[in-house]
Scaffold this active site. Structure first.
Site, mmCIF file in Angstrom:
data_model
loop_
_atom_site.group_PDB
_atom_site.id
_atom_site.type_symbol
_atom_site.label_atom_id
_atom_site.label_comp_id
_atom_site.label_asym_id
_atom_site.label_seq_id
_atom_site.Cartn_x
_atom_site.Cartn_y
_atom_site.Cartn_z
ATOM 1 N N GLY A 1 60.028 33.931 -5.495
ATOM 2 C CA GLY A 1 60.318 35.324 -5.778
ATOM 3 C C GLY A 1 60.091 35.627 -7.250
ATOM 4 N N ALA A 2 58.850 35.939 -7.600
ATOM 5 C CA ALA A 2 58.512 36.172 -9.014
ATOM 6 C C ALA A 2 58.691 37.636 -9.376
ATOM 7 C CB ALA A 2 57.078 35.722 -9.289
ATOM 8 N N GLU B 1 68.487 46.092 -0.074
ATOM 9 C CA GLU B 1 69.413 44.982 0.189
ATOM 10 C C GLU B 1 70.750 45.470 0.762
ATOM 11 O OE1 GLU B 1 68.860 41.597 -2.983
ATOM 12 O OE2 GLU B 1 69.143 43.485 -4.033
ATOM 13 N N GLY C 1 63.198 36.272 -11.321
ATOM 14 C CA GLY C 1 62.426 35.041 -11.173
ATOM 15 C C GLY C 1 61.517 34.785 -12.359
ATOM 16 N N SER D 1 69.016 48.153 -9.657
ATOM 17 C CA SER D 1 67.915 47.480 -8.963
ATOM 18 C C SER D 1 67.584 48.168 -7.641
ATOM 19 C CB SER D 1 68.271 46.008 -8.714
ATOM 20 O OG SER D 1 69.442 45.899 -7.911
ATOM 21 N N LYS E 1 81.114 40.242 -8.707
ATOM 22 C CA LYS E 1 79.890 40.982 -9.014
ATOM 23 C C LYS E 1 79.604 42.006 -7.915
ATOM 24 C CE LYS E 1 75.003 40.734 -10.138
ATOM 25 N NZ LYS E 1 73.795 39.916 -10.338
#
Length: 324
Positions: free
Chosen positions: A7-8, A285, A12, A273, A204
């Site tokens: 996962g770049a 997500e 990442g 994000s 978090k």
């Protein structure tokens, strides 16, 4: 040490560049446009007016990269099901798999949770396919406290924070936990070991599960969300439900929502994000951040009407946009 980055994206790339600069042999599993650009230009990290670039081995086939000493999984939760099938080619007998992801992980209740210990969360891993593909004995949990953004494939900008918290899913200390924390400290991260990583994940999540989807729904930066009295009241009500769930799981939060709001406000106006994902047309997500909390509420007997409302609205928006 050979380190594989799965996962770049922004996180990442941040991790990969700093570990590469510290002398690690970095490999990257990437696809599509990212694969071609990283193959030509490597990974680049920017911070302020500085920039660092490293060359990496990159492929869209895990078998070409081979087993690593440490695999860091940085994908967004919706991609994990497909990615998990590739991890076996990156792992050997002694490989450690560090999950550096947002939200509740599939292993959250493994070795933890009292009467719920060992329960598989269906909102995260329906059918248990991720658990079957990734050996729990190789997993270390991770929590990232940093803000990064992907400027373009293979190029990330670091805004603030160097925090990484690591822990064993079953809790306690271990030799590999100390070893990986030491590696990360040597690479310039503010890395610490947690004796109960679920507590750090939940803390978090306590902020992320509200601010992220609210920003995705409204398009607002964090300062605007905190400045709206009605929205802030709704956010606080969701957080109170999650706080009660945590208390019943044995991971109490010794703060009130307004304490966490004060922490978020100090970070200034920033784009979450999830809002970045909406604008980029990426899958959201929601299950890891919100559906999992709803399921844990059902399992612990905590009513979650506010969480349900947040999930319903955010999920409907995401479905309408084709992002869920």
């Amino acid at each position: 040490m050979k380190v594989g980055i799965v996962g770049a994206g922004a996180i990442g790339t941040w991790l990969g560049v700093k570990l590469g600069l510290a002398g690690c042999d970095v490999s990257v599993l990437a696809r599509g446009e990212s694969l071609n650009i990283i193959r030509r230009h490597g990974l680049t990290l920017k911070s302020g007016d500085q920039a660092w670039r490293i060359a990496v081995q990159v492929s869209d086939e895990a078998s070409r990269l081979g087993p690593c000493d440490l695999v860091i999984v940085c994908v967004k939760a919706p991609a994990l099901h497909d990615v998990s099938k590739s991890l076996q080619a990156l792992t050997g007998q002694n490989t450690t798999i560090l999950t550096a992801m947002n939200g509740v992980p599939w292993w959250f209740l493994q070795g933890f949770g009292g009467p719920l210990s060992g329960y598989s969360l269906q909102s995260i891993d329906p059918g248990g396919e991720i658990a079957a593909a990734i050996s729990l004995r190789q997993v270390l949990g991770g929590v990232v406290h940093a803000s990064c953004a992907l400027e373009s494939p293979g190029v990330a900008r670091h805004h603030f924070g160097e925090g990484l918290i690591l822990g064993e899913p079953a809790g306690g200390q271990s030799e590999r936990l100390s070893r990986v924390v030491g590696l990360l400290i040597g690479a310039g991260f503010n890395a610490t070991a947690s004796m109960q990583i679920q507590r750090d994940i939940w803390y978090k999540l306590w902020g992320n599960m509200t601010i992220n989807p609210v920003s995705a729904l409204t398009g607002a930066l964090t300062d605007k969300i905190l400045d709206d009295e009605l929205v802030l009241g709704f956010v606080s009500a969701v957080m109170q439900e999650a706080k009660e769930i945590g208390a019943r799981l044995g991971i109490s939060i010794d703060q009130e929502p307004q304490d966490r709001h004060a922490v978020t406000r100090k970070l200034g106006a920033f784009k979450t994000s999830m809002l970045q994902d909406v604008q980029a047309g990426k899958k959201l997500e929601l299950d890891a951040l919100v559906s999992s909390v709803r399921e844990l509420g059902q399992l612990t007997g905590v009513a979650t009407p506010m969480t349900d409302a947040l999930l319903g609205l955010a999920r409907l928006q995401a479905r309408t946009l084709g992002l869920y």
